[in-house]
Motif scaffolding. Structure first.
Motif, mmCIF file in Angstrom:
data_model
loop_
_atom_site.group_PDB
_atom_site.id
_atom_site.type_symbol
_atom_site.label_atom_id
_atom_site.label_comp_id
_atom_site.label_asym_id
_atom_site.label_seq_id
_atom_site.Cartn_x
_atom_site.Cartn_y
_atom_site.Cartn_z
ATOM 1 N N ARG A 145 0.842 -1.183 0.000
ATOM 2 C CA ARG A 145 0.000 0.000 0.000
ATOM 3 C C ARG A 145 0.874 1.228 0.000
ATOM 4 N N LEU A 146 0.499 2.214 -0.756
ATOM 5 C CA LEU A 146 1.296 3.437 -0.760
ATOM 6 C C LEU A 146 0.950 4.297 0.448
ATOM 7 N N ASP A 147 -0.311 4.461 0.659
ATOM 8 C CA ASP A 147 -0.717 5.333 1.741
ATOM 9 C C ASP A 147 -2.060 4.844 2.255
ATOM 10 N N MET A 148 -2.288 5.078 3.524
ATOM 11 C CA MET A 148 -3.559 4.632 4.065
ATOM 12 C C MET A 148 -4.215 5.795 4.799
ATOM 13 N N PRO A 149 -5.523 5.974 4.612
ATOM 14 C CA PRO A 149 -6.195 7.046 5.346
ATOM 15 C C PRO A 149 -6.064 6.820 6.844
ATOM 16 N N LYS A 150 -5.902 7.917 7.581
ATOM 17 C CA LYS A 150 -5.664 7.794 9.029
ATOM 18 C C LYS A 150 -6.779 7.051 9.736
ATOM 19 N N LYS A 151 -8.019 7.305 9.275
ATOM 20 C CA LYS A 151 -9.174 6.721 9.940
ATOM 21 C C LYS A 151 -9.101 5.195 9.845
ATOM 22 N N GLN A 152 -8.851 4.732 8.612
ATOM 23 C CA GLN A 152 -8.781 3.293 8.376
ATOM 24 C C GLN A 152 -7.655 2.676 9.204
ATOM 25 N N TYR A 153 -6.517 3.391 9.247
ATOM 26 C CA TYR A 153 -5.358 2.923 10.002
ATOM 27 C C TYR A 153 -5.731 2.666 11.457
ATOM 28 N N TRP A 154 -6.397 3.645 12.057
ATOM 29 C CA TRP A 154 -6.709 3.493 13.484
ATOM 30 C C TRP A 154 -7.815 2.488 13.714
ATOM 31 N N ALA A 198 0.791 -8.240 13.697
ATOM 32 C CA ALA A 198 0.021 -8.765 12.569
ATOM 33 C C ALA A 198 -0.806 -7.660 11.912
ATOM 34 N N THR A 199 -1.372 -6.751 12.720
ATOM 35 C CA THR A 199 -2.142 -5.658 12.110
ATOM 36 C C THR A 199 -1.256 -4.787 11.234
ATOM 37 N N GLU A 200 0.026 -4.747 11.593
ATOM 38 C CA GLU A 200 0.973 -3.945 10.798
ATOM 39 C C GLU A 200 0.961 -4.386 9.333
ATOM 40 N N PHE A 201 0.763 -5.689 9.130
ATOM 41 C CA PHE A 201 0.716 -6.202 7.762
ATOM 42 C C PHE A 201 -0.464 -5.615 7.000
ATOM 43 N N PHE A 202 -1.634 -5.574 7.644
ATOM 44 C CA PHE A 202 -2.821 -5.089 6.943
ATOM 45 C C PHE A 202 -2.725 -3.598 6.687
ATOM 46 N N VAL A 203 -1.862 -2.935 7.492
ATOM 47 C CA VAL A 203 -1.680 -1.511 7.261
ATOM 48 C C VAL A 203 -0.796 -1.274 6.037
ATOM 49 N N SER A 204 0.243 -2.095 5.887
ATOM 50 C CA SER A 204 1.189 -1.762 4.822
ATOM 51 C C SER A 204 1.002 -2.592 3.542
ATOM 52 N N TYR A 205 0.183 -3.628 3.591
ATOM 53 C CA TYR A 205 -0.051 -4.396 2.368
ATOM 54 C C TYR A 205 -1.550 -4.589 2.183
ATOM 55 N N HIS A 206 -1.975 -4.850 0.957
ATOM 56 C CA HIS A 206 -3.347 -5.279 0.782
ATOM 57 C C HIS A 206 -3.427 -6.342 -0.315
ATOM 58 N N PHE A 207 -4.543 -7.029 -0.350
ATOM 59 C CA PHE A 207 -4.692 -8.152 -1.265
ATOM 60 C C PHE A 207 -5.299 -7.686 -2.581
ATOM 61 N N LEU A 208 -4.763 -8.194 -3.656
ATOM 62 C CA LEU A 208 -5.389 -7.973 -4.954
ATOM 63 C C LEU A 208 -5.692 -9.334 -5.530
ATOM 64 N N ILE A 209 -6.854 -9.442 -6.171
ATOM 65 C CA ILE A 209 -7.192 -10.726 -6.775
ATOM 66 C C ILE A 209 -6.335 -10.893 -8.021
ATOM 67 N N GLU A 210 -5.831 -12.082 -8.200
ATOM 68 C CA GLU A 210 -4.948 -12.381 -9.328
ATOM 69 C C GLU A 210 -5.647 -12.066 -10.651
ATOM 70 N N GLU A 211 -4.871 -11.611 -11.670
ATOM 71 C CA GLU A 211 -5.469 -11.074 -12.900
ATOM 72 C C GLU A 211 -6.501 -12.006 -13.518
#
Lengths: 498, 324
Positions: A18-27, A348-361
């Motif tokens: 993830r490039l950037d995450m909104p603060k609200k979602q982060y918290w 573990a939450t740190e992962f969801f903050v810095s990465y996200h899932f994309l469905i394979e093409e």
């Protein structure tokens, strides 16, 4: 090569940074993590001591504020404050990616020095002198313990993680050696130091320590946020080479930062002995150095967050200890389990903050086609056509791969869309006027029953096909733009030969 | 020191070295894949818990009247490997799949694992497990004379000691002589290059971490059952062995073959205080030496900067494919 690719097990999704995450979602994510840890702690307590779930959270709150002894809140603040101070000691080093996990040792050696000086010098009349001497000596000891790995890192690139880790155990073992050397009466344990401790203010035990911690933390915030030194740290952390080109003396920065780091850790050691325990054992630092590492990292080296995590961890540590003693289970171990669990979940939450899932093409295409199908119900595709699109897409992918053209996700989406849509039949006859005319005619004719339904359906179909046409037009333009971009890149790559 | 005392000292040192060989061989395999597993103390504690729990289950559920020599050795091994592998799985899941920082995850796992296993070890009764501990003391059922150097030093140990040496030798061969070992080392040196060469870095790292953890866990179990002869309690300090195993990996310069000898040195340093007339300060001094030696080795290897004595280049760095 391609055969190997096919053999590989493939996950149906794809992990993307993830490039950037909104603060609200982060918290929100972090908050869920805290809550889960909090709940699991209660459930665990109930498993270990059945029936203790009901009063668990109340007992945990007693770790912070106990109505029977209101002054205990200062214990809580002191516990949190010391952890925060350790985190602030480590943050500058971490910021420049110097993995100093030696705070434990730096604290221990400062404890040793403080206890030693107090033991041999304090006689009740020279408290002020002893305290100042201890403060000075413990900070110096912390600095020495931190600078040794820093020097070797700066000049020989010695692995600092392993070096500082080893220094921890040298420090703890040194304490045992010194206790054995100094205490010759055979009791083998360090006596309680009656003199040379920090004085009470307003009759509150830890207030003096707390004031020192607050002042130092405030200074550190200014240092990290407002000074040139703080900025240089971030540059060295981001890229050593960049720092070198800009004219930053990297070796100097490493050593200077570790001096600061060691000094603060030394201060923690001083506060532990002179302000809290007034004695010495090999395990006096009690894992604070390691907990500080975790707090600093989870707080992303941001002052506000580190302070928050300091209080949270202190809450979990003290609270679980209290709750365990009420539930009659082993205190130190339960506290360790709960704190460990809290950290694991937050990490573990740190992962969801810095990465996200994309469905394979591939499956993404299916989803896309489904969407198109439902949206434009009138243009049902036969399965045969879908296969044609898929072939086109694979062709497109291969083209992009073989020419190693860079496409970002948006470009690729547009490309996919267009490949599907260009194939779709589009009714040239349909336009807004025709639909409006039909509508007018419908109103005038006064139809009823099935005829009305039929007429309405035809109009609806026409409206949909109009939408479809507009969509196709829009997408075609977008693709043209994308293709133009690719073409430009190709031209630039081939040095204008095309 | 008399001759018999010297023989006894060497025997004890080898017994202690068993724990170190297990711990650091496992950690070496993990670190060769590029993962710095600082959760090793926690994992060794979990291994210890597993071994004890396995025996407790064996005695309480099967209620075996007589000790079966074979099962008494097999059950702790299997259980401790499973428990420790679970710890390794947690670490691998966090660092490989979730791409978390190695140091942070490792330290947390240590806190968690030590807390968890100390809690449960404190609850388990020692009855009959100490019988088992005494029964597994020596693999070859021969009573050697006290002064018999060869018999005592080489042939008086439990199965675990021989198993440790076999595993270390196998690990050394595996890492330096096989293709899979080469691939594994490639993951630790340059994961991006390994990935480009068609090696599934994530899978290698997962398997290396889990197997490494399982081997490390055997160390904790060997300490409780072999060194302490089954007289365990919650404050045994298995985690101290974990930290020593971590330093031993550095001391042996990431080579399982050197690790066997180095473990013996560490074991000797740990045991010598019981065999020499020392003051308590001098005894504590011997506890300090392993760490000091490790630091010296770490400094020397970095100063001389020889290629084959360096830590794996990507040690402690999470690999994310799309970062290239």
């Amino acid at each position: 090569m391609e055969k190997q690719e096919k053999k590989r097990f493939k996950l149906p999704f794809h992990i993307v940074k993830r490039l950037d995450m909104p603060k609200k979602q982060y918290w929100i994510i972090k908050g869920i993590g805290f809550l889960v840890a909090f709940l699991l702690a209660g459930i665990l307590c109930n498993i270990l001591s059945p029936g203790s779930f009901g009063s668990f959270y109340q007992n945990m709150a007693f770790g912070v504020y106990n109505p029977r002894d209101p002054k205990e809140i200062f214990d809580f603040i002191e516990t949190a404050g010391l952890l925060i101070l350790v985190a602030f000691a480590l943050a500058p080093a971490f910021k420049m990616k110097f993995w100093n996990i030696g705070a434990e040792g730096q604290i221990s050696i400062a404890c040793l020095v403080t206890a030693g000086i107090t033991y041999f010098m304090a006689d009740g009349k020279n408290d002020a002198l002893v305290i100042f001497l201890c403060l000075f000596a413990s900070i110096l000891a912390g600095i020495i313990w931190a600078v040794i790995p820093a020097i070797f890192k700066a000049f020989f690139n010695t692995n600092e993680t392993l070096f500082t880790l080893m220094m921890n155990y040298v420090a703890t073992a040194l304490i045992s050696v010194c206790i054995a050397l100094w205490i010759t009466n055979g009791s083998q344990s360090f006596p309680y130091l009656n003199y040379g401790g920090l004085p009470k203010i307003f009759g509150i035990k830890y207030l003096f320590s707390i004031i020192i911690i607050v002042v130092v933390v405030a200074l550190m915030i200014v240092y990290l946020k407002k000074t040139k030194h703080g900025y240089e740290l971030s540059v060295v952390g981001a890229s050593v080479n960049t720092a070198r080109y800009v004219g930053i003396n990297v070796k100097k920065v490493i050593i200077r930062t570790m001096v600061l780091s060691g000094a603060l850790s030394g201060l923690v050691g001083f506060l532990l002995v002179a302000g809290h325990h007034h004695s010495l054992t090999a395990t006096l630092a009690d894992g604070r150095g390691f907990t500080g590492v975790l707090i600093a990292w989870l707080g992303q080296f941001q002052p506000g967050q580190m302070i928050m995590y300091g209080f949270l961890v202190a809450f979990f540590q003290r609270g679980s200890t209290k709750a365990a003693s009420y539930a009659a289970i082993s205190k130190t171990e339960f506290s360790a389990i709960v704190t460990g669990m809290f950290f694991l979940i937050v990490i573990a939450t740190e992962f969801f903050v810095s990465y996200h899932f994309l469905i394979e093409e591939d499956s993404k295409l299916k989803v896309f086609v489904e969407n198109v199908k439902t949206k434009y119900n009138n243009f049902m595709y036969g399965s045969n056509e879908v296969n044609v699109f898929r072939e086109n897409i694979i062709k497109c992918k291969n083209y992009v791969k073989s020419n190693s053209i860079y496409m970002d996700q948006n470009d690729f989406d547009t490309y996919l869309d267009v490949l599907v849509i260009l194939k779709a039949p589009s009714d040239e006859e349909v336009n807004k006027n025709i639909i409006n005319e039909r509508k007018k005619a419908l109103k005038e004719k006064n139809l009823s029953g099935d005829e009305l339904k039929e007429a309405k359906a035809i109009i609806k179909e026409m409206e949909l096909s109009l939408k479809w046409k507009n969509y196709v037009n829009k997408k075609t333009k977008a693709t043209k733009r994308v293709l133009a971009k690719i073409y430009k890149k190709e031209v630039a790559r081939n040095g204008g030969s095309k | 020191m008399t001759w018999t005392l010297f023989v006894a000292f060497l025997t004890r040192a080898i017994k202690a070295a068993t724990v170190f060989i297990f711990g650091s061989t496992g950690e070496t395999i993990t670190e060769k894949s590029g993962h710095l597993n600082m959760g090793t103390p926690g994992i060794m504690c979990m291994g210890a818990l597993g071994g004890i729990l396995g025996l407790r289950i064996y005695f309480d559920i099967i209620k075996a009247a007589e000790l079966n020599g074979f099962l008494v050795i097999l059950i702790p091994i299997v259980f401790s490997m499973i428990f420790a592998a679970l710890g390794g799985l947690i670490f691998a899941f966090f660092t490989v799949t979730l791409k978390c920082n190695h140091n942070v995850t490792g330290l947390t796992l240590t806190t968690f694992g030590v807390g968890l296993s100390c809690y449960f070890i404190g609850l388990i009764k020692t009855t009959r497990i100490n019988d088992a501990g005494l029964a597994i003391q020596s693999l070859f059922d021969v009573k050697w004379a006290d002064a018999d150097f060869f018999g005592n030093v080489f042939l008086s140990h439990s199965f675990f000691t021989y198993l440790a040496i076999i595993i270390a030798v196998l690990a050394a061969i595996f890492l330096s002589r096989t293709k899979i070992g080469l691939n594994l080392r490639a993951c630790g040196e340059n994961p991006a290059a390994a990935d480009a060469a068609g090696i599934n870095v994530d899978r290698y790292r997962y398997i290396a971490t889990i197997i490494g953890a399982a081997i490390s866990g055997l160390g904790g179990m060997a300490y409780e059952l072999d060194v302490l002869k089954g007289y365990f309690n919650a404050k045994d300090g298995v985690d101290a062995f974990g930290w020593l195993a971590l330093s031993l990996v550095i001391f042996s310069m990431w080579k399982p073959s050197i690790c066997i000898g180095a473990s013996f040195v560490f074991g000797a340093l740990q045991q010598i205080r019981f065999y020499l007339p020392l003051t308590s300060a001098q005894q504590q001094m011997f506890m300090l030496l392993p760490y000091v030696f490790t630091i010296i080795v770490l400094i020397l290897t970095s100063v001389f900067n020889k290629k084959n004595t360096q830590p794996p280049a990507a040690l402690g760095v999470t690999y994310f494919r799309e970062d290239r």
